[in-house]
Scaffold this motif. Structure first.
Motif, PDB file in Angstrom:
ATOM      1  N   LYS A 167       0.843  -1.205   0.000  1.00  0.00           N
ATOM      2  CA  LYS A 167       0.000   0.000   0.000  1.00  0.00           C
ATOM      3  C   LYS A 167       0.875   1.251   0.000  1.00  0.00           C
ATOM      4  CE  LYS A 167      -3.735   2.385   2.288  1.00  0.00           C
ATOM      5  NZ  LYS A 167      -4.570   2.529   3.466  1.00  0.00           N
ATOM      6  N   ARG A 168       1.934   1.252   0.816  1.00  0.00           N
ATOM      7  CA  ARG A 168       2.862   2.393   0.847  1.00  0.00           C
ATOM      8  C   ARG A 168       3.580   2.580  -0.484  1.00  0.00           C
ATOM      9  NH1 ARG A 168       5.314   1.268   6.809  1.00  0.00           N
ATOM     10  NH2 ARG A 168       3.599   2.224   7.953  1.00  0.00           N
ATOM     11  N   MET A 169       3.722   1.506  -1.244  1.00  0.00           N
ATOM     12  CA  MET A 169       4.381   1.580  -2.545  1.00  0.00           C
ATOM     13  C   MET A 169       3.408   1.992  -3.651  1.00  0.00           C
ATOM     14  SD  MET A 169       7.583   0.889  -2.073  1.00  0.00           S
ATOM     15  CE  MET A 169       7.403   1.801  -0.549  1.00  0.00           C
ATOM     16  N   GLY A 170       2.147   2.266  -3.288  1.00  0.00           N
ATOM     17  CA  GLY A 170       1.167   2.751  -4.257  1.00  0.00           C
ATOM     18  C   GLY A 170       0.232   1.690  -4.806  1.00  0.00           C
ATOM     19  N   PHE A 171       0.261   0.484  -4.254  1.00  0.00           N
ATOM     20  CA  PHE A 171      -0.635  -0.582  -4.699  1.00  0.00           C
ATOM     21  C   PHE A 171      -1.992  -0.438  -4.018  1.00  0.00           C
ATOM     22  CE2 PHE A 171       3.428  -2.234  -5.787  1.00  0.00           C
ATOM     23  CZ  PHE A 171       3.251  -3.203  -6.761  1.00  0.00           C
ATOM     24  N   LEU A 172      -3.021  -0.888  -4.715  1.00  0.00           N
ATOM     25  CA  LEU A 172      -4.375  -0.907  -4.167  1.00  0.00           C
ATOM     26  C   LEU A 172      -4.873  -2.343  -4.125  1.00  0.00           C
ATOM     27  CD1 LEU A 172      -5.904   2.064  -6.185  1.00  0.00           C
ATOM     28  CD2 LEU A 172      -5.192   2.077  -3.785  1.00  0.00           C
ATOM     29  N   ALA A 173      -5.529  -2.723  -3.048  1.00  0.00           N
ATOM     30  CA  ALA A 173      -6.174  -4.032  -2.963  1.00  0.00           C
ATOM     31  C   ALA A 173      -7.518  -3.920  -3.666  1.00  0.00           C
ATOM     32  CB  ALA A 173      -6.352  -4.440  -1.509  1.00  0.00           C
ATOM     33  N   LEU A 174      -7.681  -4.707  -4.735  1.00  0.00           N
ATOM     34  CA  LEU A 174      -8.870  -4.540  -5.571  1.00  0.00           C
ATOM     35  C   LEU A 174      -9.800  -5.734  -5.597  1.00  0.00           C
ATOM     36  CD1 LEU A 174      -7.230  -2.736  -8.602  1.00  0.00           C
ATOM     37  CD2 LEU A 174      -8.460  -1.745  -6.687  1.00  0.00           C
ATOM     38  N   ARG A 175      -9.337  -6.869  -5.135  1.00  0.00           N
ATOM     39  CA  ARG A 175     -10.169  -8.060  -5.214  1.00  0.00           C
ATOM     40  C   ARG A 175      -9.721  -9.058  -4.152  1.00  0.00           C
ATOM     41  NH1 ARG A 175      -9.633 -10.309 -10.776  1.00  0.00           N
ATOM     42  NH2 ARG A 175      -7.893 -11.529 -10.021  1.00  0.00           N
ATOM     43  N   VAL A 176     -10.670  -9.835  -3.652  1.00  0.00           N
ATOM     44  CA  VAL A 176     -10.368 -10.930  -2.740  1.00  0.00           C
ATOM     45  C   VAL A 176     -10.463 -12.223  -3.537  1.00  0.00           C
ATOM     46  CG1 VAL A 176     -11.069 -12.163  -0.656  1.00  0.00           C
ATOM     47  CG2 VAL A 176     -11.299  -9.667  -0.763  1.00  0.00           C
ATOM     48  N   ASN A 177      -9.413 -13.026  -3.451  1.00  0.00           N
ATOM     49  CA  ASN A 177      -9.406 -14.355  -4.070  1.00  0.00           C
ATOM     50  C   ASN A 177      -9.708 -15.357  -2.960  1.00  0.00           C
ATOM     51  OD1 ASN A 177      -8.475 -13.297  -6.623  1.00  0.00           O
ATOM     52  ND2 ASN A 177      -6.464 -13.104  -5.677  1.00  0.00           N
ATOM     53  N   ARG A 178     -10.921 -15.871  -2.934  1.00  0.00           N
ATOM     54  CA  ARG A 178     -11.360 -16.772  -1.861  1.00  0.00           C
ATOM     55  C   ARG A 178     -10.647 -18.117  -1.958  1.00  0.00           C
ATOM     56  NH1 ARG A 178     -13.442 -13.384   1.626  1.00  0.00           N
ATOM     57  NH2 ARG A 178     -15.009 -12.065   0.684  1.00  0.00           N
ATOM     58  N   ASP A 179     -10.135 -18.593  -0.824  1.00  0.00           N
ATOM     59  CA  ASP A 179      -9.484 -19.902  -0.722  1.00  0.00           C
ATOM     60  C   ASP A 179      -8.414 -20.110  -1.794  1.00  0.00           C
ATOM     61  OD1 ASP A 179     -11.058 -20.706   1.503  1.00  0.00           O
ATOM     62  OD2 ASP A 179     -12.712 -21.160   0.124  1.00  0.00           O
ATOM     63  N   ALA A 180      -7.651 -19.068  -2.059  1.00  0.00           N
ATOM     64  CA  ALA A 180      -6.644 -19.118  -3.127  1.00  0.00           C
ATOM     65  C   ALA A 180      -5.440 -19.980  -2.768  1.00  0.00           C
ATOM     66  CB  ALA A 180      -6.175 -17.704  -3.475  1.00  0.00           C
ATOM     67  N   THR A 181      -5.139 -20.104  -1.487  1.00  0.00           N
ATOM     68  CA  THR A 181      -3.994 -20.902  -1.045  1.00  0.00           C
ATOM     69  C   THR A 181      -4.414 -21.777   0.130  1.00  0.00           C
ATOM     70  OG1 THR A 181      -3.174 -19.338   0.615  1.00  0.00           O
ATOM     71  CG2 THR A 181      -2.424 -18.999  -1.647  1.00  0.00           C
ATOM     72  N   ASP A 182      -3.514 -22.626   0.562  1.00  0.00           N
ATOM     73  CA  ASP A 182      -3.783 -23.463   1.734  1.00  0.00           C
ATOM     74  C   ASP A 182      -4.017 -22.612   2.976  1.00  0.00           C
ATOM     75  OD1 ASP A 182      -3.466 -25.691   0.163  1.00  0.00           O
ATOM     76  OD2 ASP A 182      -1.380 -26.017   0.761  1.00  0.00           O
ATOM     77  N   GLU A 183      -3.426 -21.399   3.011  1.00  0.00           N
ATOM     78  CA  GLU A 183      -3.580 -20.506   4.157  1.00  0.00           C
ATOM     79  C   GLU A 183      -4.878 -19.712   4.109  1.00  0.00           C
ATOM     80  OE1 GLU A 183      -0.285 -19.990   2.378  1.00  0.00           O
ATOM     81  OE2 GLU A 183       0.147 -21.823   3.464  1.00  0.00           O
ATOM     82  N   GLY A 184      -5.613 -19.772   3.007  1.00  0.00           N
ATOM     83  CA  GLY A 184      -6.883 -19.050   2.917  1.00  0.00           C
ATOM     84  C   GLY A 184      -6.932 -18.068   1.768  1.00  0.00           C
ATOM     85  N   ASP A 185      -7.570 -16.942   2.021  1.00  0.00           N
ATOM     86  CA  ASP A 185      -7.802 -15.932   0.993  1.00  0.00           C
ATOM     87  C   ASP A 185      -6.551 -15.110   0.725  1.00  0.00           C
ATOM     88  OD1 ASP A 185     -10.413 -16.811   1.186  1.00  0.00           O
ATOM     89  OD2 ASP A 185     -11.121 -15.061   2.300  1.00  0.00           O
ATOM     90  N   THR A 186      -6.524 -14.515  -0.475  1.00  0.00           N
ATOM     91  CA  THR A 186      -5.483 -13.542  -0.820  1.00  0.00           C
ATOM     92  C   THR A 186      -6.160 -12.289  -1.357  1.00  0.00           C
ATOM     93  OG1 THR A 186      -5.219 -14.335  -3.108  1.00  0.00           O
ATOM     94  CG2 THR A 186      -3.770 -15.316  -1.430  1.00  0.00           C
ATOM     95  N   TYR A 187      -5.435 -11.192  -1.293  1.00  0.00           N
ATOM     96  CA  TYR A 187      -5.888  -9.946  -1.893  1.00  0.00           C
ATOM     97  C   TYR A 187      -5.104  -9.708  -3.169  1.00  0.00           C
ATOM     98  CZ  TYR A 187      -7.886  -9.069   2.704  1.00  0.00           C
ATOM     99  OH  TYR A 187      -8.590  -9.180   3.871  1.00  0.00           O
ATOM    100  N   ARG A 188      -5.820  -9.403  -4.264  1.00  0.00           N
ATOM    101  CA  ARG A 188      -5.153  -8.995  -5.500  1.00  0.00           C
ATOM    102  C   ARG A 188      -4.826  -7.519  -5.340  1.00  0.00           C
ATOM    103  NH1 ARG A 188      -5.045 -10.916 -10.670  1.00  0.00           N
ATOM    104  NH2 ARG A 188      -4.496 -12.746  -9.453  1.00  0.00           N
TER     105      ARG A 188
END
Length: 178
Positions: free
Chosen positions: A129-150
């Protein structure tokens, strides 16, 4: 790490270069410190051998302090994995790696950087976020650890903007802030 040494980290001592086979032990060590499900040398070698994949390390002097693997696409740069050794964080290494990626962007060719961050990795979320990225989407159950943010950084005269990016997801895409 000695605070005096950290205050002496300067751009002329930081070097970003292609990852070599001889770097894999150190890269695997960093990966194991940063992620709950680290890759082994075989996985790094497999991913690095794919078309359009660029593996790079960042060094301070002769020491590998972090790494990134990214894919050059027609209109974007896709971060596959990104990590900075915990002892070298908050010293500009992650910012230097992101700067290298941003330098690959232009308004008429590749205009965004995309990556996925675990919902549990708050440090990486804040860093990007500090580098200028925006979280725009949630990828549900994308990994073994759970969700990820695109997360997306979009080049438009050097500024980020809110635009979705579709992209292939690699098994266990990983990102750890720096």
């Amino acid at each position: 790490m000695d605070p005096l040494i950290s205050s002496q980290v300067t751009a002329n001592k930081i070097h970003i270069r292609w990852m070599l086979r001889c770097d894999l032990n150190r890269v695997c060590d960093i990966d194991a410190m940063c992620f709950p499900d680290p890759w082994d040398e075989a996985e790094f070698t497999r991913i690095a051998g794919m078309q359009k994949i660029i593996p790079q390390v960042i060094e301070f002097g002769e020491e590998v302090c972090g790494f990134m693997i990214y894919e050059l696409r027609k209109s974007s740069v896709r971060v596959v994995t990104f990590a900075v050794h915990p002892e070298w964080r908050r010293r500009g290494f992650g910012m230097a790696l992101i700067g290298r990626l941003k330098a690959k962007l232009s308004s008429h060719r590749r205009n965004r950087i995309t990556l996925d961050v675990s919902e549990r990795n708050l440090d990486a979320q804040i860093f990007f976020k500090r580098m200028g990225f925006l979280a725009l989407r949630v990828n549900r159950d994308a990994t073994d650890e759970g969700d990820t943010y695109r997360m997306v950084y979009r080049y438009e005269g050097g500024e980020a903007n809110e635009s979705l990016s579709a992209g292939r997801d690699y098994r266990n895409d990983k990102v750890e802030g720096g």
